[in-house]
Design an enzyme around this catalytic site. Structure first.
Site, PDB file in Angstrom:
ATOM      1  N   ASP A  10       2.612   1.639  -5.775  1.00  0.00           N
ATOM      2  CA  ASP A  10       2.414   2.193  -4.449  1.00  0.00           C
ATOM      3  C   ASP A  10       3.533   3.206  -4.744  1.00  0.00           C
ATOM      4  O   ASP A  10       4.346   2.767  -5.179  1.00  0.00           O
ATOM      5  CB  ASP A  10       3.447   1.410  -3.225  1.00  0.00           C
ATOM      6  CG  ASP A  10       2.941   1.414  -2.012  1.00  0.00           C
ATOM      7  OD1 ASP A  10       1.871   1.732  -1.653  1.00  0.00           O
ATOM      8  OD2 ASP A  10       4.491   1.916  -2.164  1.00  0.00           O
ATOM      9  N   ASP A 107      -1.350   7.242  -1.998  1.00  0.00           N
ATOM     10  CA  ASP A 107      -0.286   7.231  -2.311  1.00  0.00           C
ATOM     11  C   ASP A 107      -0.444   5.872  -3.687  1.00  0.00           C
ATOM     12  O   ASP A 107       0.788   4.957  -4.067  1.00  0.00           O
ATOM     13  CB  ASP A 107       0.897   6.534  -1.244  1.00  0.00           C
ATOM     14  CG  ASP A 107       0.646   6.084  -0.233  1.00  0.00           C
ATOM     15  OD1 ASP A 107      -0.574   5.882  -0.743  1.00  0.00           O
ATOM     16  OD2 ASP A 107       1.748   5.469   0.192  1.00  0.00           O
ATOM     17  N   GLU A 108      -1.370   5.188  -4.207  1.00  0.00           N
ATOM     18  CA  GLU A 108      -1.133   3.998  -3.920  1.00  0.00           C
ATOM     19  C   GLU A 108      -2.732   4.197  -4.723  1.00  0.00           C
ATOM     20  O   GLU A 108      -3.566   4.455  -4.640  1.00  0.00           O
ATOM     21  CB  GLU A 108      -1.911   3.342  -2.728  1.00  0.00           C
ATOM     22  CG  GLU A 108      -1.898   1.435  -3.276  1.00  0.00           C
ATOM     23  CD  GLU A 108      -2.227   0.757  -1.699  1.00  0.00           C
ATOM     24  OE1 GLU A 108      -1.718  -0.553  -1.570  1.00  0.00           O
ATOM     25  OE2 GLU A 108      -2.347   1.210  -0.488  1.00  0.00           O
TER      26      GLU A 108
END
Length: 165
Positions: A10, A107-108
């Site tokens: 993350d 973002d992951e």
């Protein structure tokens, strides 16, 4: 013999971090990204930097409420193209590792890996992402799935995350 693990990456306050890279003068200031950046109009907060969060500003909050909580915050418009480009750079970096990478959003990502020491691998991933992109990330280490289950766990987790995007 290496064991199988699922790593969950993350990127820390991703959108605000990308904006800081684009505008270094914003370092240490409360940043709120949402809508067209005008807190007097309708719109919601897409992200708030840690400095803005200290004022109680959170994602999905109306921009007007965020402005009331901190009128001195820096309000910026969403620039999806910039975030997508930064995300691509991070995901390309992840693909340099011997891992199956499942992207779950800007973002992951989830990585199915085989490692003797997953903590060392996670630190190496963090360092390479930081070195290549100047973005910080957090990596969680999942249990030890049986070899045939790792891929399916990654896919199931990614589907759950996508369902909430």
């Amino acid at each position: 013999m290496a064991r199988r693990f699922v790593l969950h990456l993350d990127l820390d306050e991703f959108i605000a971090a990308v904006e800081r890279l684009r505008h270094p003068e914003l370092e240490g200031k409360p940043i709120v990204v949402g809508g067209d950046g005008d807190p007097t109009k309708r719109g919601v907060v897409s992200t708030a930097s840690y400095e803005a969060r200290a004022f109680g500003i959170r994602s999905a909050m109306p921009l007007r409420t965020a402005y009331k909580r901190n009128p001195d915050a820096i309000f910026l418009a969403v620039d999806a193209d910039a975030y997508l480009e930064a995300s691509r750079h991070v995901m390309d970096t992840l693909r340099t590792f011997d891992a199956e990478v499942e992207v779950a959003g800007w973002d992951e990502a989830f990585l199915a890996v085989a490692a003797d020491d997953p903590e060392t691998l996670a630190r190496e991933i963090q360092q390479r992402v930081l070195r290549r992109t100047r973005l910080w990330c957090t990596i969680g280490i999942g249990g030890q799935p049986a070899p045939g289950q790792a891929r399916e766990r990654v896919r199931q987790a990614a589907r759950r995350v996508r369902a909430h995007l």
